[in-house]
Design a protein around this motif. Structure first.
Motif, short mmCIF file in Angstrom:
data_model
loop_
_atom_site.label_atom_id
_atom_site.label_comp_id
_atom_site.label_asym_id
_atom_site.label_seq_id
_atom_site.Cartn_x
_atom_site.Cartn_y
_atom_site.Cartn_z
N UNK A 94 0.80 -1.22 0.00
CA UNK A 94 0.00 0.00 0.00
C UNK A 94 0.82 1.27 0.00
N UNK A 95 2.05 1.22 -0.51
CA UNK A 95 2.93 2.38 -0.51
C UNK A 95 2.80 3.23 -1.77
N UNK A 96 1.98 2.79 -2.74
CA UNK A 96 1.81 3.54 -3.98
C UNK A 96 0.41 4.14 -4.00
N UNK A 97 0.34 5.44 -4.19
CA UNK A 97 -0.96 6.10 -4.22
C UNK A 97 -1.72 5.72 -5.49
N UNK A 98 -2.99 5.40 -5.35
CA UNK A 98 -3.82 5.07 -6.50
C UNK A 98 -3.68 3.66 -7.01
N UNK A 99 -2.91 2.83 -6.35
CA UNK A 99 -2.72 1.45 -6.80
C UNK A 99 -3.24 0.52 -5.70
N UNK A 100 -4.19 -0.32 -6.07
CA UNK A 100 -4.75 -1.26 -5.11
C UNK A 100 -4.77 -2.65 -5.71
N UNK A 101 -4.73 -3.64 -4.87
CA UNK A 101 -4.85 -5.02 -5.32
C UNK A 101 -6.28 -5.23 -5.80
N UNK A 102 -6.41 -5.89 -6.93
CA UNK A 102 -7.74 -6.13 -7.48
C UNK A 102 -8.47 -7.15 -6.65
N UNK A 103 -9.76 -6.93 -6.47
CA UNK A 103 -10.58 -7.93 -5.79
C UNK A 103 -11.73 -8.29 -6.72
#
Length: 104
Positions: A94-103
């Motif tokens: 979670x250290x990159x803004x705007x990047x999330x793991x897909x669910x």
């Protein structure tokens, strides 16, 4: 925890970027003169000699995208400046803004 020591490859790439940017106009002018068939050979030769005096890190071909964390030169995500593995690790943490793991 102390900050990580900068990678030598990254420092070399930064030096190459600075050198290429600082000498871009003069190098292009000399290249144009040395390749212009309409000019006398002596002028073209002098321009080529001037080109040969520039160092290695003034050529734009020495610039290579590298990961800012590891210095790796392959699989670079240019928007983030990270190689694919470091991008994955930082995204999962979670250290990159705007990047999330897909669910799904």
């Amino acid at each position: 925890m102390p900050p990580p020591k900068p990678n030598v490859r990254v420092l070399r790439d930064m030096k190459a970027r600075d050198g290429a940017k600082a000498n871009e106009v003069a190098r292009r002018a000399y290249l144009y003169i040395s390749r212009n068939q309409l000019l006398p050979p002596s002028v073209r030769h002098q321009a080529q000699l001037q080109l040969n005096t520039y160092g290695r890190y003034t050529r734009p071909t020495t610039v290579k995208n590298r990961c800012i964390e590891t210095g790796r030169g392959r699989g670079i995500m240019s928007d983030f400046g990270l190689c694919r593995f470091q991008f994955r690790l930082k995204a999962l943490r979670g250290e990159l803004n705007g990047v999330k793991k897909a669910c799904w």
